[in-house]
Design an enzyme around this catalytic site. Sequence first.
Site, short mmCIF file in Angstrom:
data_model
loop_
_atom_site.label_atom_id
_atom_site.label_comp_id
_atom_site.label_asym_id
_atom_site.label_seq_id
_atom_site.Cartn_x
_atom_site.Cartn_y
_atom_site.Cartn_z
N CYS A 230 -6.00 37.38 -15.39
CA CYS A 230 -5.14 36.61 -16.56
C CYS A 230 -5.94 35.52 -17.37
CB CYS A 230 -3.88 36.19 -15.97
SG CYS A 230 -3.91 34.77 -15.02
N ILE B 177 -17.98 37.09 -30.75
CA ILE B 177 -18.44 37.98 -29.90
C ILE B 177 -19.09 37.32 -28.69
CG2 ILE B 177 -20.70 38.57 -31.38
CD1 ILE B 177 -20.68 41.31 -29.67
N CYS C 215 -9.01 32.90 -13.02
CA CYS C 215 -8.59 34.12 -12.64
C CYS C 215 -8.97 35.34 -13.60
CB CYS C 215 -6.96 34.16 -12.66
SG CYS C 215 -6.44 35.94 -12.28
N HIS D 142 -3.41 32.58 -5.76
CA HIS D 142 -2.53 32.66 -7.23
C HIS D 142 -2.16 34.40 -6.98
CE1 HIS D 142 -2.00 33.37 -11.39
NE2 HIS D 142 -3.31 34.19 -11.57
N GLU E 31 -18.54 38.64 -39.45
CA GLU E 31 -18.26 37.58 -40.29
C GLU E 31 -19.38 36.92 -40.83
OE1 GLU E 31 -16.09 33.42 -39.21
OE2 GLU E 31 -14.54 35.17 -39.25
N SER F 286 -31.15 45.05 -35.79
CA SER F 286 -31.57 46.17 -34.66
C SER F 286 -30.66 47.15 -34.75
CB SER F 286 -31.50 45.24 -33.16
OG SER F 286 -31.92 46.23 -32.34
N GLY G 235 -24.14 43.54 -25.35
CA GLY G 235 -24.10 42.82 -26.71
C GLY G 235 -24.18 43.98 -27.59
N SER H 28 -25.99 33.67 -37.57
CA SER H 28 -26.99 32.55 -37.15
C SER H 28 -28.37 33.42 -37.19
CB SER H 28 -26.67 32.34 -35.90
OG SER H 28 -26.86 33.44 -34.84
#
Length: 376
Positions: free
Chosen positions: A77, A192, A74, A90, A225, A238, A204, A229
């Site tokens: 939720c 993210i 859903c 639902h 954090e 960027s 993003g 990568s």
Amino acid sequence: MGKPPAKNNERTKPSTQVCSKRPTTSVTHSNAPNATADEASEIQRIILGKYSIAVWYASPYPDEYTHARDLFICQQCLKYMRHRETLDSHACPDPFPRGRRVYEDATSALFEVDGKAHTLYCQNLCLLSKLFLDQKTIYYDIGGFLFYVLLSKQPATAVGSFSSPADATEYTFVGYFSKEKSSVERNNLACILVLPPFRGQSYGQLLIELSYELTKMEGTIGGPEQPLSSQGFHSYRSYWRRAIVQALLGVLPQAEKYLRHSCGRKQHSSEDVVEQRVFSLSRLAQLTGIRIEDVLFTLEDLGLLGNWHGKHMVCIADDTIQQVISTRRINPGMRMDFNGLQVDDDAIQESLSEQESNDSDPNSSNSDSGSSADSS
């Protein structure tokens, strides 16, 4: 990481799947990185709104939900179900969108959802994101985190969207980022995610920009954090480049407004935001919200760092900066609409109080686990 974590409180590890997938144009999305659905999980795809999305990795859903090919979710939720009929019948009783609206533009809106106040929703969100993040650790005690949920605003006739009773606007879930409420390392982003159907549309970058704008509104500096990568690093580099050159050119969008409204009370003298053209590292950090070490890296990366009387200083002609923008092909524009930020003085003051309380206790630590800085 092909297997789900064995412990609920494992520390998050960085993901290697940042900005690595090209968007597809069909309704069914796949392009799983270095894994097939069979290798990742017995769940092969999720049905979310009008989208059928092939999963990339395993997620520790309850066993009875992992033996079906499809998982129906859903959008309102994020409750997961095994059958289409269950989803169709639902009736979600929860408010939607939930949380506090912190940003809105013509095509999207961002809502701040407290993990403590909306525990089940945020746990469902973490389970969903694990299907697309390689080294994300699921942590069920998420009361110490805030989740910023990004929704696209759809036309009234859109299929698979949900309408907000308050404004009759229809929304579609796009992605989110999370952060610790109080981070010893001053991290402003823990995890993210942008879902595959929406990758390649600058969502993003929008989430990264908003994470820093919220940091600036709190009168602090921060960053993602660590460690990042390789592809997460490219996404952030960027953004850092754009923000730094904007600050150096004196055109950081509405910097005066933000410094006067929120940051000025804490650490800024805003009358010389535009006029002052000699910058220290700490000043650039204050203007952009970017950690000093990331400011230093970006200036060195662009060849713009100088040294004066033993201190790092930046005093560069505008034409030199414009030449760097041209040769490095930097797009100085931002994805977000700065007029769309919703300022909440009470929320800002509460966040500042929490951070100051945390800073005053040298023995304080936060054992909550976020997840990787992974974006698209």
